[in-house]
Design a protein around this motif. Structure first.
Motif, PDB file in Angstrom:
ATOM      1  N   GLN A 282       0.823  -1.209   0.000  1.00 44.12           N
ATOM      2  CA  GLN A 282       0.000   0.000   0.000  1.00 44.12           C
ATOM      3  C   GLN A 282       0.856   1.257   0.000  1.00 44.12           C
ATOM      4  O   GLN A 282       0.459   2.283  -0.565  1.00 44.12           O
ATOM      5  N   LEU A 283       2.017   1.191   0.614  1.00 43.73           N
ATOM      6  CA  LEU A 283       2.924   2.336   0.625  1.00 43.73           C
ATOM      7  C   LEU A 283       3.291   2.740  -0.799  1.00 43.73           C
ATOM      8  O   LEU A 283       3.308   3.925  -1.136  1.00 43.73           O
ATOM      9  N   VAL A 284       3.568   1.758  -1.641  1.00 41.74           N
ATOM     10  CA  VAL A 284       3.892   2.028  -3.046  1.00 41.74           C
ATOM     11  C   VAL A 284       2.687   2.628  -3.769  1.00 41.74           C
ATOM     12  O   VAL A 284       2.811   3.584  -4.540  1.00 41.74           O
ATOM     13  N   GLU A 285       1.502   2.057  -3.517  1.00 41.89           N
ATOM     14  CA  GLU A 285       0.280   2.553  -4.166  1.00 41.89           C
ATOM     15  C   GLU A 285      -0.018   3.992  -3.761  1.00 41.89           C
ATOM     16  O   GLU A 285      -0.394   4.822  -4.595  1.00 41.89           O
ATOM     17  N   ILE A 286       0.158   4.291  -2.491  1.00 45.95           N
ATOM     18  CA  ILE A 286      -0.149   5.632  -1.987  1.00 45.95           C
ATOM     19  C   ILE A 286       0.777   6.667  -2.618  1.00 45.95           C
ATOM     20  O   ILE A 286       0.334   7.737  -3.053  1.00 45.95           O
ATOM     21  N   GLU A 287       2.073   6.358  -2.672  1.00 45.77           N
ATOM     22  CA  GLU A 287       3.017   7.305  -3.252  1.00 45.77           C
ATOM     23  C   GLU A 287       2.708   7.555  -4.722  1.00 45.77           C
ATOM     24  O   GLU A 287       2.751   8.696  -5.201  1.00 45.77           O
ATOM     25  N   ALA A 288       2.377   6.495  -5.462  1.00 47.37           N
ATOM     26  CA  ALA A 288       2.035   6.655  -6.878  1.00 47.37           C
ATOM     27  C   ALA A 288       0.783   7.511  -7.034  1.00 47.37           C
ATOM     28  O   ALA A 288       0.699   8.361  -7.935  1.00 47.37           O
ATOM     29  N   PHE A 289      -0.195   7.303  -6.167  1.00 50.44           N
ATOM     30  CA  PHE A 289      -1.429   8.078  -6.220  1.00 50.44           C
ATOM     31  C   PHE A 289      -1.175   9.558  -5.943  1.00 50.44           C
ATOM     32  O   PHE A 289      -1.630  10.438  -6.683  1.00 50.44           O
ATOM     33  N   LEU A 290      -0.418   9.852  -4.891  1.00 49.84           N
ATOM     34  CA  LEU A 290      -0.170  11.240  -4.527  1.00 49.84           C
ATOM     35  C   LEU A 290       0.617  11.979  -5.608  1.00 49.84           C
ATOM     36  O   LEU A 290       0.353  13.150  -5.892  1.00 49.84           O
ATOM     37  N   LYS A 291       1.577  11.296  -6.217  1.00 51.46           N
ATOM     38  CA  LYS A 291       2.432  11.951  -7.199  1.00 51.46           C
ATOM     39  C   LYS A 291       1.694  12.314  -8.478  1.00 51.46           C
ATOM     40  O   LYS A 291       2.110  13.224  -9.209  1.00 51.46           O
ATOM     41  N   GLN A 292       0.586  11.624  -8.794  1.00 49.42           N
ATOM     42  CA  GLN A 292      -0.128  11.927 -10.028  1.00 49.42           C
ATOM     43  C   GLN A 292      -1.233  12.962  -9.851  1.00 49.42           C
ATOM     44  O   GLN A 292      -1.853  13.390 -10.816  1.00 49.42           O
ATOM     45  N   LEU A 293      -1.464  13.401  -8.613  1.00 45.53           N
ATOM     46  CA  LEU A 293      -2.513  14.384  -8.375  1.00 45.53           C
ATOM     47  C   LEU A 293      -2.107  15.751  -8.920  1.00 45.53           C
ATOM     48  O   LEU A 293      -0.984  16.220  -8.701  1.00 45.53           O
ATOM     49  N   THR A 294      -3.033  16.413  -9.605  1.00 43.87           N
ATOM     50  CA  THR A 294      -2.722  17.705 -10.226  1.00 43.87           C
ATOM     51  C   THR A 294      -2.532  18.814  -9.199  1.00 43.87           C
ATOM     52  O   THR A 294      -1.992  19.868  -9.529  1.00 43.87           O
ATOM     53  N   ALA A 295      -2.963  18.602  -7.968  1.00 47.92           N
ATOM     54  CA  ALA A 295      -2.775  19.611  -6.924  1.00 47.92           C
ATOM     55  C   ALA A 295      -1.414  19.509  -6.265  1.00 47.92           C
ATOM     56  O   ALA A 295      -1.007  20.410  -5.528  1.00 47.92           O
ATOM     57  N   VAL A 296      -0.684  18.424  -6.527  1.00 50.35           N
ATOM     58  CA  VAL A 296       0.562  18.136  -5.804  1.00 50.35           C
ATOM     59  C   VAL A 296       1.773  18.430  -6.661  1.00 50.35           C
ATOM     60  O   VAL A 296       1.918  17.918  -7.771  1.00 50.35           O
ATOM     61  N   LYS A 297       2.664  19.261  -6.124  1.00 48.24           N
ATOM     62  CA  LYS A 297       3.902  19.616  -6.817  1.00 48.24           C
ATOM     63  C   LYS A 297       5.029  18.643  -6.464  1.00 48.24           C
ATOM     64  O   LYS A 297       5.820  18.252  -7.324  1.00 48.24           O
ATOM     65  N   SER A 298       5.114  18.254  -5.200  1.00 45.18           N
ATOM     66  CA  SER A 298       6.143  17.302  -4.780  1.00 45.18           C
ATOM     67  C   SER A 298       5.660  16.517  -3.570  1.00 45.18           C
ATOM     68  O   SER A 298       4.807  16.983  -2.808  1.00 45.18           O
ATOM     69  N   VAL A 299       6.226  15.319  -3.407  1.00 49.11           N
ATOM     70  CA  VAL A 299       5.848  14.407  -2.318  1.00 49.11           C
ATOM     71  C   VAL A 299       7.112  13.894  -1.649  1.00 49.11           C
ATOM     72  O   VAL A 299       8.019  13.392  -2.319  1.00 49.11           O
ATOM     73  N   THR A 300       7.182  14.009  -0.332  1.00 50.27           N
ATOM     74  CA  THR A 300       8.283  13.413   0.419  1.00 50.27           C
ATOM     75  C   THR A 300       7.719  12.773   1.683  1.00 50.27           C
ATOM     76  O   THR A 300       6.724  13.256   2.248  1.00 50.27           O
ATOM     77  N   ILE A 301       8.340  11.677   2.108  1.00 52.28           N
ATOM     78  CA  ILE A 301       7.925  11.038   3.357  1.00 52.28           C
ATOM     79  C   ILE A 301       8.441  11.867   4.528  1.00 52.28           C
ATOM     80  O   ILE A 301       9.636  12.139   4.626  1.00 52.28           O
TER      81      ILE A 301
END
Length: 358
Positions: A282-301
């Motif tokens: 699920q960790l992999v799925e969540i990161e992939a989901f967050l990174k493709q959102l048009t509202a999100v510029k960058s994602v870090t744990i």
């Protein structure tokens, strides 16, 4: 064959929606347009038209074409093409063009225009029509011109739509006068069986100078409210049915863009979002989901401890816009809030559980 494809697509949305109402729209970076010949001039004109369609599809707003930066790039449309080809559709030559996704998104961002992601709400449309002078509600399985025009507009604009089955249950619950009369409570009850995000009541009526259309959009999740008020309504007269249906689809698009498309605010707002009770998969799925959102510029744990993970998100827009996108994802389920360290001047986007699809 094309009509059969759209009928099957509608059934897939209906059956697949048992898991998620929102639909992940594909082919946002390609368009098929009519072309007069294979000459260089006609090819360039067709590619410009195709790029215009793709920009509107990825932004959702037709006003994007009035943007000076966008208009300038339309004059260099061929530089954004990945590939193109010709097909013959019953004697009509067509050009299909595929554009580079990153270039499309970067252009919209640089021009200050909104970007609408692949995950989009599904709308159930109750359409009252006078097909062959016979008042009726258009069913999902029919092959008439109106159903095909909606299917074409849905594909052209990237707006997923579904029509009612009009089986015995629907026939007993709703009649054409309920739709024409905009009896929202009655239609809302009939819509409950369909796993859509919104429902719309629409009508097409032949008048002396064209086609009169009317459409009202409602939030299906609030269908139990008495005296429901439309989220948006529009009515006017168009020259013909294609123009009327195109206008209705733009009415839907205008609302969805206001809610789900995100422009770069330039403020670089940050937030955190937390997921509990997660697995490694699920960790992999969540990161992939967050990174493709048009509202999100960058994602870090930000923090990972046991089965709980917290992400720091840098946003193009606001936290409210981010939460609107979260609301379309059926795998995200709100969890009880827990105290956690945040960032300076940031607002938490909440705590969730993640339910992988089977």
């Amino acid at each position: 064959m094309r009509k059969l494809f759209f009928r099957l697509l509608g059934c897939c949305w209906l059956l697949g929606s048992m898991h998620a109402s929102a639909v992940e729209v594909s082919q946002l970076d390609q368009s098929v347009v009519n072309v007069a010949s294979r000459s260089d001039a006609d090819r360039e004109a067709a590619i410009r038209e195709a790029l215009s369609n793709v920009l509107v599809k990825n932004s959702g707003a037709r006003s994007v074409l009035n943007n000076n930066m966008v208009a300038e790039r339309l004059g260099q449309a061929s530089s954004m093409v990945m590939q193109f080809g010709y097909t013959d559709d019953q004697g009509q030559l067509k050009l299909q063009a595929l554009f580079e996704h990153d270039k499309i998104i970067n252009l919209l961002r640089a021009a200050g225009e909104p970007v609408w992601g692949r995950q989009r709400p599904l709308t159930l449309i109750w359409l009252a029509s006078d097909e062959n002078n016979q008042p009726q509600i258009v069913a999902d399985g029919v092959t008439n011109d109106e159903r095909q025009l909606f299917a074409d507009a849905s594909s052209q604009r990237g707006i997923p739509v579904l029509f009612p089955l009009m089986d015995l249950d629907d026939l007993q619950a709703v009649n054409v006068n309920d739709v024409r009369g905009q009896f929202a409570d009655t239609v809302a009850r009939a819509s409950a069986r369909y796993q859509a995000d919104y429902f719309a009541m629409a009508s097409l009526t032949t008048v002396g100078d064209g086609i009169h259309y009317q459409i009202s959009l409602y939030d299906k999740t609030n269908s139990e409210q008495a005296f429901m008020q439309p989220l948006i309504s529009d009515q006017n007269t168009a020259v013909d049915k294609p123009a009327a249906i195109a206008a209705m689809m733009f009415t839907l698009s205008n609302y969805f863009v206001s809610r789900y498309a995100v422009a770069d605010s330039g403020e670089s707002q940050q937030t955190t979002v937390t997921f509990s009770a997660i697995t490694q998969k699920q960790l992999v799925e969540i990161e992939a989901f967050l990174k493709q959102l048009t509202a999100v510029k960058s994602v870090t744990i930000d923090q990972l401890q046991g089965d709980k993970v917290s992400y720091r998100l840098q946003l193009f827009g606001s936290v409210a816009e981010l939460k609107n996108l979260f609301s379309l994802e059926s795998r995200m389920v709100a969890a009880p809030e827990t105290a956690s360290a945040g960032f300076d001047n940031s607002v938490s986007a909440g705590t969730y559980e993640w339910h992988s699809r089977q």
